[in-house]
Design an enzyme around this catalytic site. Structure first.
Site, short mmCIF file in Angstrom:
data_model
loop_
_atom_site.label_atom_id
_atom_site.label_comp_id
_atom_site.label_asym_id
_atom_site.label_seq_id
_atom_site.Cartn_x
_atom_site.Cartn_y
_atom_site.Cartn_z
N ARG A 143 -2.93 2.78 0.23
CA ARG A 143 -3.41 1.86 1.26
C ARG A 143 -4.60 2.51 1.96
NH1 ARG A 143 2.30 1.88 2.01
NH2 ARG A 143 3.26 -0.16 1.62
N LYS A 167 3.99 3.25 5.44
CA LYS A 167 4.48 2.42 6.54
C LYS A 167 5.84 2.92 7.01
CE LYS A 167 2.10 -1.92 5.54
NZ LYS A 167 2.26 -3.37 5.28
N HIS A 239 -8.11 -2.64 -0.10
CA HIS A 239 -6.86 -3.24 -0.53
C HIS A 239 -7.00 -3.94 -1.88
CE1 HIS A 239 -2.83 -3.45 1.00
NE2 HIS A 239 -2.70 -4.71 0.62
N ARG A 242 -6.42 -1.40 -4.43
CA ARG A 242 -4.97 -1.15 -4.54
C ARG A 242 -4.32 -2.25 -5.38
NH1 ARG A 242 -0.17 0.83 -1.92
NH2 ARG A 242 1.21 -0.82 -1.15
N HIS A 265 6.51 0.21 -1.56
CA HIS A 265 7.09 -1.03 -1.04
C HIS A 265 8.57 -0.82 -0.73
CE1 HIS A 265 3.86 -3.73 -3.14
NE2 HIS A 265 3.45 -3.25 -1.99
N TYR A 274 2.91 -9.22 -8.00
CA TYR A 274 2.03 -8.84 -9.10
C TYR A 274 2.45 -9.46 -10.43
CZ TYR A 274 -0.02 -5.80 -5.70
OH TYR A 274 -0.64 -5.34 -4.57
#
Length: 299
Positions: A143, A167, A239, A242, A265, A274
Site C-alpha cells: 500500500r 492496517k 494503489h 498494487r 487483507h 480480484y
C-alpha cells in the site's frame, strides 16, 4: 463532537491502531450525524432512522460507509453502558456493488518500467528512488502508506523479505524479488544521510526533516513518471500498481489465500474482488477474440 464519540475515536486509535485517514473519515461521518440528530449516545431510535432522509441524496457507497461508522459506534456505546439499546437496525442498509479496481495492462507496466530504468541509468538519486518505489509497489504489492512509512531496518539483510506494518498495526513479511532487491541496494547507496530520519524514503530537509515521503508526493511522482512513459496519468496511482500486482499474480496461477497473505487483507472477501477482475478480463477476451463475436446475430 460529543465526549462519547471522542472516546470512540480514541478507542479506534489505541486498540485497533486505526490510521489517521481512517480516523478522519470516522470523525467526519460521526460529526455529521451529530449535527443532524444530536448526541449519538442519547439519540432515540426514531432520530437515528431519520438519518435515511438526511442521506437520501448520497451515493449508496457513501450511505453504507456512514452507516458502518454509526453501527460500530453504537456497538461501542452499548459495551460501555452509555446506551441500553442498539438502534443500528434503524440505519439504512443500501446494497452496493463493489467497483472493480483499475488495473494496468502488461504493455503499460513494461512502458512504465522502461522509462523508470532509463531515467535511473543516470544514477540520479531521485530517479533511483522512483525506480525502487515502483519496484516495491508492483513487485511486492505494498500500500502507498506502507511503502512511505517503511523504516530503513525493514530492508532485508540476508533474506528476500520486507517486514511491513499494515492496517491495524498488523505486521507481515512481504517477499522482495531480485529486481527490487537490486533497486533497493542502489537506493541505499545514494539515499541522503539525514540523521533525524529513520525512514527508507525520507522527505528531505527543512520543515519535513525526519519525516517520510508523503502519500501526496508519492502520487505526484508516480503520475509524473506515467506521463513521461506515455501513459495517461489519470489511469495510475500507487494503489493501481498494487492492484496490478494482485491481478497479474492471479493470472499467473497464484492461490487466492496466498494472495490474501501477500496483500495483508484481514478478510478473504476483500481479496476475492480480484477474481472478478480476472473474470471480466476473460469475458472481454471471449467477446473480442471468439469467432462468433464477429458474426451478426440472426433475427
Amino acid at each position: 463532537m460529543s465526549a462519547a464519540t471522542e472516546a470512540f475515536l480514541a478507542m479506534l486509535a489505541a486498540e485497533r491502531g486505526a490510521a489517521l485517514n481512517t480516523l478522519s473519515a470516522y470523525r467526519r461521518d460521526l460529526d455529521g450525524a451529530e449535527e443532524a440528530i444530536g448526541d449519538l449516545a442519547a439519540a432515540p431510535r426514531d432520530a437515528v432512522a431519520s438519518l435515511a432522509g438526511e442521506w437520501a441524496s448520497l451515493a449508496p457507497a457513501s450511505v453504507a460507509r456512514k452507516a458502518s461508522a454509526l453501527r460500530q459506534f453504537f456497538g461501542f456505546a452499548v459495551d460501555e453502558g452509555w446506551r441500553q439499546d442498539d438502534p443500528s437496525g434503524a440505519l439504512p442498509a443500501p446494497r452496493t456493488r463493489r467497483a472493480l479496481p483499475k488495473v494496468l495492462g502488461h504493455d503499460q507496466i513494461t512502458a512504465l518500467f522502461a522509462r523508470a530504468e532509463e531515467e535511473a541509468a543516470t544514477n540520479d538519486p531521485k530517479a533511483v528512488r522512483l525506480l525502487t518505489v515502483i519496484e516495491l509497489l508492483y513487485g511486492s504489492g505494498l500500500r502507498a502508506s506502507e511503502l512511505a512509512a517503511l523504516p530503513v531496518h525493514a530492508v532485508p539483510r540476508d533474506a528476500p523479505f520486507l517486514t511491513v506494518t499494515g492496517k491495524g498495526g498488523a505486521t507481515r513479511l512481504v517477499p522482495v524479488g531480485a529486481r527490487a532487491l537490486a533497486a533497493l541496494g542502489r537506493w541505499l547507496e545514494l539515499r541522503p544521510q539525514i540523521p533525524a530520519s529513520r525512514y527508507l524514503f525520507p522527505a528531505g530537509n527543512g520543515r519535513t526533516a525526519g519525516q517520510h515521503l508523503s502519500r501526496v508526493r508519492l502520487f505526484q511522482l508516480i503520475k509524473g513518471l506515467a506521463g513521461r512513459a506515455g501513459i495517461d496519468p489519470a489511469s495510475i496511482s500507487p494503489h493501481v500498481l498494487r492492484h496490478a500486482f494482485a491481478t497479474h499474480l492471479l493470472e499467473g496461477g497464484a492461490d487466492l489465500r496466498v494472495l490474501q497473505t501477500l496483500l495483508g487483507h484481514a478478510d478473504i472477501s476483500t481479496t476475492q474482488i480480484y477474481t472478478h477482475v480476472d473474470s471480466a478480463r476473460l469475458v472481454a477476451l471471449v467477446n473480442s477474440r471468439h469467432p462468433l463475436a464477429t458474426r451478426a446475430t440472426s433475427d
